[in-house]
Design an enzyme around this catalytic site. Structure first.
Site, PDB file in Angstrom:
ATOM      1  N   TRP A   7     -10.041  -3.175   1.705  1.00 18.56           N
ATOM      2  CA  TRP A   7     -10.842  -3.893   0.703  1.00 18.56           C
ATOM      3  C   TRP A   7     -10.170  -3.929  -0.666  1.00 18.56           C
ATOM      4  CZ3 TRP A   7     -16.276  -1.408   2.145  1.00 18.56           C
ATOM      5  CH2 TRP A   7     -16.665  -1.910   3.394  1.00 18.56           C
ATOM      6  N   LYS A   8      -9.035  -3.266  -0.773  1.00 15.62           N
ATOM      7  CA  LYS A   8      -8.250  -3.255  -2.027  1.00 15.62           C
ATOM      8  C   LYS A   8      -9.139  -2.900  -3.212  1.00 15.62           C
ATOM      9  CE  LYS A   8      -4.926  -6.291   0.122  1.00 15.62           C
ATOM     10  NZ  LYS A   8      -3.868  -7.265   0.014  1.00 15.62           N
ATOM     11  N   HIS A  93       1.399   1.151   0.743  1.00 15.86           N
ATOM     12  CA  HIS A  93       1.119  -0.298   0.738  1.00 15.86           C
ATOM     13  C   HIS A  93       2.035  -0.985  -0.277  1.00 15.86           C
ATOM     14  CE1 HIS A  93      -0.916  -4.114   0.251  1.00 15.86           C
ATOM     15  NE2 HIS A  93      -1.505  -3.878   1.406  1.00 15.86           N
ATOM     16  N   GLU A 165       3.929  -4.986   7.389  1.00 14.09           N
ATOM     17  CA  GLU A 165       3.348  -5.948   6.460  1.00 14.09           C
ATOM     18  C   GLU A 165       4.461  -6.615   5.649  1.00 14.09           C
ATOM     19  OE1 GLU A 165      -1.089  -5.367   5.695  1.00 14.09           O
ATOM     20  OE2 GLU A 165       0.009  -4.367   4.104  1.00 14.09           O
ATOM     21  N   GLY A 236      -6.745  -7.803   4.871  1.00 19.42           N
ATOM     22  CA  GLY A 236      -7.234  -7.784   3.500  1.00 19.42           C
ATOM     23  C   GLY A 236      -8.335  -8.813   3.315  1.00 19.42           C
TER      24      GLY A 236
HETATM   25  P1  PGA Z   1      -4.236  -9.997   3.504  1.00 20.08           P
HETATM   26  O1  PGA Z   1      -3.864  -8.493   3.045  1.00 20.08           O
HETATM   27  O2  PGA Z   1      -4.876  -9.887   4.852  1.00 20.08           O
HETATM   28  O3  PGA Z   1      -5.179 -10.498   2.453  1.00 20.08           O
HETATM   29  O4  PGA Z   1      -2.945 -10.751   3.555  1.00 20.08           O
HETATM   30  C1  PGA Z   1      -3.286  -7.581   3.937  1.00 20.08           C
HETATM   31  C2  PGA Z   1      -2.865  -6.345   3.195  1.00 20.08           C
HETATM   32  O5  PGA Z   1      -2.348  -6.456   2.076  1.00 20.08           O
HETATM   33  O6  PGA Z   1      -3.054  -5.216   3.695  1.00 20.08           O
END
Ligand code: PGA
Length: 258
Positions: A7-8, A93, A165, A236
């Site tokens: 969820w950042k 991350h 990622e 995300g």
């Molecule tokens: P995103 O983010 O699905 O919005 O691209 C993934 C992440 O940064 O872990």
């Protein structure tokens, strides 16, 4: 299959609890073979942990420090993260590498501390757009993994997740291009080779799943989760809306594909 919601810094505490509650209400329609983990901000961990208690939804943190206690203003102990109910923690991350200068060595120390605290580290690796253009992708993945995981010993019941990622494919901060399944498969093969060198094939197969993250959504998720090397996804943007996220989880498991 592991589906992790990152969820950042996008939801406040009330929004995080509301989203967690909505997820719990959908729980009975989630496929039994998918392990779902939500990762709210540190300040929301306890409240979200309360909300999902007794449900099938697991809790993860977005980061933790490499020491358990001490004079480290502003840092969050892996022990406290565990005590808040987390069993997972995202480490390294790309947004942390980019915005706060987190290094592979720091990620390494965090992996050790997280395992000691009883957490499953989810170590993020991936090349940026420039490195990709410079044909540095394999080298970047190998360097990040070797530094982060060198000397790490996995106990018989410990797990560690590697999340591939590619920085350029992340929905925010990327270059607006999605990674193709063959590219993801290739990178995950490289990762699998390094993990095999470090832990052996048996441990890799049983306890080091490799997952993919970067603009994963309900429409494209099955193309990634179908790949032989991909054991789940890190999501995300598409994890912030409950119906979209539930669709994504179902599609990841090969159900109700859209
Ligand atoms: P995103 O983010 O699905 O919005 O691209 C993934 C992440 O940064 O872990």
């Amino acid at each position: 299959m592991l589906v992790v919601a990152n969820w950042k810094m996008k939801l406040d505490a009330a929004q995080s609890v509301a989203l967690a509650g909505a997820m719990v209400r959908q729980e009975r329609i989630l496929p039994a073979d998918v392990e779902v983990v939500v990762c709210p901000s540190h300040v929301s961990l306890t409240a979200v942990g309360e909300k999902i208690k007794g449900s099938r939804i697991g809790l993860g943190a977005q980061d933790c420090f490499w020491e358990v206690t001490g004079a480290y203003t502003g840092e969050v102990s892996p022990g406290d993260v565990y005590a808040a109910g987390c069993r997972f923690v995202i480490l390294g991350h790309s947004e942390r590498r980019q915005h706060v200068g987190e290094t592979d060595e720091q990620v390494h120390r965090k992996v050790i501390a997280a395992l000691r605290a009883g957490l499953v580290p989810m170590v993020c690796v991936g090349e940026d757009w420039q490195q990709r253009g410079d044909q540095q992708k394999d080298y970047v993945l190998i360097r990040q993994l070797q530094t982060a995981l060198q000397g790490v010993v996995l106990g018989a019941r410990e797990r560690l997740v590697v999340a591939y990622e590619p920085v350029w494919a992340i929905s925010t901060g990327g270059v607006g291009i999605e990674a193709t399944p063959p590219e993801v498969q290739y990178a995950c093969e490289v990762i699998a080779h390094v993990v095999t060198d470090l832990f052996g094939a048996a441990t890799r197969n049983a306890r080091v799943p490799i997952i993919y993250g970067g603009s994963v959504n309900p429409s494209n998720v099955a193309a990634f989760t179908r790949l032989p090397r991909v054991a789940g996804v890190l999501v995300g943007a598409a994890s912030l809306n409950v119906s979209q996220f539930v669709d994504l989880i179902n599609a990841a498991a090969g159900r109700g594909q859209k």
